[in-house]
Design an enzyme around this catalytic site. Structure first.
Site, PDB file in Angstrom:
ATOM      1  N   ASP A  35       0.822  -1.205   0.000  1.00 62.44           N
ATOM      2  CA  ASP A  35       0.000   0.000   0.000  1.00 62.44           C
ATOM      3  C   ASP A  35       0.856   1.256   0.000  1.00 62.44           C
ATOM      4  O   ASP A  35       2.052   1.222   0.321  1.00 62.44           O
ATOM      5  CB  ASP A  35      -0.904   0.027   1.238  1.00 62.44           C
ATOM      6  N   LYS A  57      -3.512   3.513  -2.585  1.00 62.13           N
ATOM      7  CA  LYS A  57      -4.763   4.262  -2.710  1.00 62.13           C
ATOM      8  C   LYS A  57      -4.692   5.459  -1.782  1.00 62.13           C
ATOM      9  O   LYS A  57      -4.069   5.412  -0.725  1.00 62.13           O
ATOM     10  CB  LYS A  57      -5.969   3.401  -2.319  1.00 62.13           C
ATOM     11  N   MET A 171      -7.704   8.913   9.144  1.00 63.99           N
ATOM     12  CA  MET A 171      -8.131   9.427   7.833  1.00 63.99           C
ATOM     13  C   MET A 171      -9.111  10.598   7.973  1.00 63.99           C
ATOM     14  O   MET A 171     -10.079  10.694   7.218  1.00 63.99           O
ATOM     15  CB  MET A 171      -8.756   8.300   7.000  1.00 63.99           C
TER      16      MET A 171
END
Length: 261
Positions: A35, A57, A171
């Site tokens: 990732d 991502k 996030m």
């Protein structure tokens, strides 16, 4: 023969925080699928001849859709390969590890989880801010500050606005203004301490100490690069007295080798 996929937590970024098992699998895998949040220091541990596949991502930019990642893991295992699927933090805490495991199980591909130190634990150790503390926080909650496809943040705000709990928001940089406003509206004091930590445990770590009423303005005035973690609650107020310096770059990592004979 079908290979095996290891869903590995790479931790918050400092390679010294990898588990022994994670390091062994990274060094012995046929292919590493990783990732965006896996740090360059971790990737430096991958042997030079090992195949690497980036499936990074970020919010609003999924270079490789999750469905394609799921299919890729199945394809690689069916080639008979041992796959190290590296994820930042822990694969079972906002890491989509269970989604990938479901796909592997449906395809009858063998897999295993390898836990990692999650970002909240790494940030707590790096900054000196405890996630729980007698007299300040009797519990801790991890929540996501971002929904898939920018959906509404339909969180249980009333239960999250608990002054006896440390709230850790993953996030949440893009939505911190809404998050702070919702928590204040549901009763969390406006002067509740907040500590924002970017790239925790790495030489790139940055910190912003603020309050619930001020954090959105502080982040807007001095943006922090992802990943950013928000530690909200009375324990965050201990940062001022923790006195821990920012992480610094380290030299080569030690290997313990047993002597023969």
């Amino acid at each position: 023969m079908t290979g095996k996929v290891f869903l590995i937590g790479a931790g918050p970024g400092d390679p010294d925080l990898l588990t022994v098992k994670a390091l062994r699998l990274i060094e012995s895998a046929d292919v590493v699928v990783y990732d965006r949040l896996v740090s360059p220091e971790i990737m430096a541990l991958v042997p030079a001849g090992t195949r690497r596949i980036s499936v990074g991502k970020e919010a609003g930019n999924h270079s490789v859709p999750q469905e394609r990642i799921n299919a890729l893991l199945v394809e690689l295992a069916r080639e008979g390969l041992t796959v190290a699927r590296l994820k930042g933090g822990d694969p079972l805490i906002f890491g989509r590890g269970s989604e990938e495991a479901e796909e592997l199980a449906a395809a009858r591909v063998s897999y295993a989880y390898v836990p990692g130190i999650t970002s909240a634990q790494g940030a707590a150790a790096s900054t000196g801010v405890p996630l729980t503390h007698r007299g300040l926080a009797t519990g801790v909650r991890y929540v996501t500050g971002h929904r898939a496809e920018d959906g509404a943040l339909d969180l249980d705000w009333a239960s999250l606005a608990n002054p006896d709990t440390t709230l850790v928001v993953y996030m949440g940089a893009g939505n911190i203004a809404e998050i702070a406003a919702r928590l204040i509206a549901h009763g969390l004091p406006y002067d509740t301490p907040v500590l924002a930590v970017a790239s925790a445990t790495t030489p790139r770590e940055r910190r912003t100490a603020s309050t619930l009423a001020q954090i959105a303005a502080d982040i807007a005035a001095s943006p922090m690069p992802a990943p950013v973690l928000f530690m909200i609650g009375r324990t965050a107020g201990l940062y001022a007295t923790a006195g821990l310096p920012l992480p610094s770059a380290k030299g080569p990592h030690l290997r313990i080798v047993a002597a023969n004979g």
